[in-house]
Scaffold this active site. Structure first.
Site, PDB file in Angstrom:
ATOM      1  CG  HIS A 104      89.250  -3.098 140.627  1.00  0.00           C
ATOM      2  ND1 HIS A 104      89.744  -4.152 139.888  1.00  0.00           N
ATOM      3  CD2 HIS A 104      90.014  -2.005 140.295  1.00  0.00           C
ATOM      4  CE1 HIS A 104      90.743  -3.714 139.136  1.00  0.00           C
ATOM      5  NE2 HIS A 104      90.928  -2.413 139.370  1.00  0.00           N
ATOM      6  CG  MET A 146      86.920 -38.431 158.163  1.00  0.00           C
ATOM      7  SD  MET A 146      87.941 -39.860 158.439  1.00  0.00           S
ATOM      8  CE  MET A 146      86.689 -41.143 158.681  1.00  0.00           C
TER       9      MET A 146
END
Length: 481
Positions: A460, A332
């Site tokens: 990075h 849900m």
């Protein structure tokens, strides 16, 4: 005389309104019926306003620990509960109005009232007994009301509501659902949370950060029991470090109400009963589909455990009637409802390449502190399914960006089929993992193997580098651990 449409959608939550927009895009004459608030629970009382509350709690946490970042704050830092709640409601109001705009932009008729199926392909809309909840914007003048409407395709998107346990029903004052927990008039000194799923843990995290004494009672052997066992165990330790008290394999059997407090009788695993007194209690034991008063019984619509039974395309056992979202069963989640609705309407339009919903590829996110996110099979489920697996892990404490952020607690775990390299599951706990999980969701949808992930370049310094490192670790090739 009944007004006719190609498609009528009952309910304007994330599943309903997104389906309405896609329906209109496909050229269908579309109407959406709503009885209470455009945007449904998610925009008004669920996903969005809770994240606004949690953001305020996060800012408070950083302010209280500013010295860790070399920042000095003169004087005390404290939460302004009214301002926090007002901000949350304002966020909901902004999005609520946006749904109305989308309906107008896409020429979707809004019918205000309660819909009931009178016969196949026909609904009768009566005056709603519900009062529009704030922050409902004024309805546009073009909104229609009571009457009879017909459509070749009718889609149920009526959502769900909090489940109540017999004898421990919420009263709105001492025993709360998420409705009351979201708009408290004052901060309780102590709080008992019954249930450690996403709703329970998010509110436990919010109130604990505000300084409330929080106790969580969970009937299962693990906190956040649907998550991977390692994630659950790590989460429990982190929550307890924050000062939460967590009782596992325990259940509330009785609640005594005082003038301004409750006393819960909590039965432990060994059968002993502990009495816990708290100012307030949150009942977070799940939700149940809104299937009542829709006329489903008369039409012979098949239901199971309070939800409408559908196939992978939203079709019920009654031709021309469909169901999507919470009313159609777990998981849900708002994003499941949206995607389910798009699949449903595109199948109705006979578009090529429409695939049935694969629930294993639906991510789950919990916005507590630390955040939790996952997709696919847990390690235990993968083994139960008979897979010979490889498991990789990478710790936040070995990631440069996490250390720079001061968020070095957490890990990312990946699970692969040893034979094929198929990514079976990914599980994360730590800062911003709810944003990272989609990378693995995309990978699973593209049927990516470990080879493609290993050869992908991750920027990075980022938290996302841990995703690649967890894959490398599964194959004994981790570079930074």
């Amino acid at each position: 005389m009944a007004e006719n449409y190609d498609v009528i959608i009952i309910g304007s939550g994330p599943g309903g309104y997104v389906t309405a927009v896609r329906s209109a895009q496909l050229g269908f004459k579309t109407a959406i019926v709503e009885r209470e608030h455009l945007g449904g629970i998610c925009l008004n009382w669920g996903c969005i306003p809770t994240k606004a509350l949690l953001r305020s709690a996060e800012i408070l946490h950083y302010a209280e620990h500013a010295d860790r970042y070399g920042v000095k704050i003169e004087g005390s830092v404290s939460p302004d509960l009214k301002a926090i709640v007002d901000r949350s409601r304002g966020v909901s109001g902004r999005l609520n109005g946006g749904v109305g705009f989308l309906m107008k932009k896409n020429k979707v008729d809004v019918i205000w009232g309660e819909a009931r199926l009178s016969k196949p392909g026909e609904i009768v809309v009566s005056k709603t007994s519900k009062k529009p909840m704030e922050p409902q914007h004024p309805l546009p003048k073009s909104v229609k009301g009571e009457g009879t409407y017909t459509a070749k395709h009718i889609i149920l998107a009526t959502g769900a509501r909090p489940r109540a346990l017999p004898g421990i029903e919420p009263d709105g004052k001492l025993i709360w659902t998420y409705f009351e927990a979201m708009v408290p008039l004052e901060k309780p000194k102590s709080l008992l949370v019954m249930g450690s799923g996403a709703i329970g843990i998010e509110f436990a995290s919010f109130y604990r950060t505000l300084g409330v004494d929080v106790t969580v009672v969970e009937v299962m052997p693990a906190v956040m029991p649907v998550e991977d066992a390692e994630v659950s165990a790590f989460a429990k330790k982190q929550f307890e470090k924050q000062g939460m008290k967590i009782l596992l394999e325990a259940k509330v059997t009785k609640v005594e109400k005082g003038a301004n407090s409750i006393t819960a009788h909590v039965e432990m695993k060994d059968g002993k009963v502990e009495k816990i007194t708290a100012d307030r209690m949150i009942s977070a034991v799940g939700v149940q589909g809104n299937i009542e008063n829709l006329g489903l019984e008369a039409l012979g619509v098949k239901t199971d455990r309070g939800c409408v039974v559908i196939d992978g395309y939203g079709r019920t056992n009654v031709p021309g009637l469909y169901a999507i979202g919470d009313v159609a069963g777990p998981p849900m989640l708002a994003h499941k409802a949206e995607h389910e609705g798009v699949i449903c309407i595109e199948k109705i339009a006979n578009l090529p390449g429409v695939h049935a919903l694969d629930k294993l590829k639906i991510p789950g996110c919990t916005y507590c502190n630390p955040q939790v996110a996952s997709v696919g099979l847990t390690e235990a489920k993968a083994r139960e399914a008979g897979y010979d697996i490889r498991v990789g892990r990478f710790q936040f404490g070995a990631n440069g960006k996490a250390i720079a952020l001061g968020e070095d607690q957490g890990f990312i775990k990946t699970i692969f089929d040893k034979k094929t390299g198929q990514l079976l599951g990914a599980h994360m706990i730590g800062a911003e993992v709810t944003e990272l999980i989609e990378g693995f969701v995309v990978a699973m949808n593209l049927e990516t193997t470990e080879e493609e992930l290993m050869h992908s370049v991750f920027p990075h310094p980022t938290l996302s580098e841990m995703m690649k490192e967890s894959v490398l670790d599964a194959y004994g090739r981790a570079l930074n651990a």
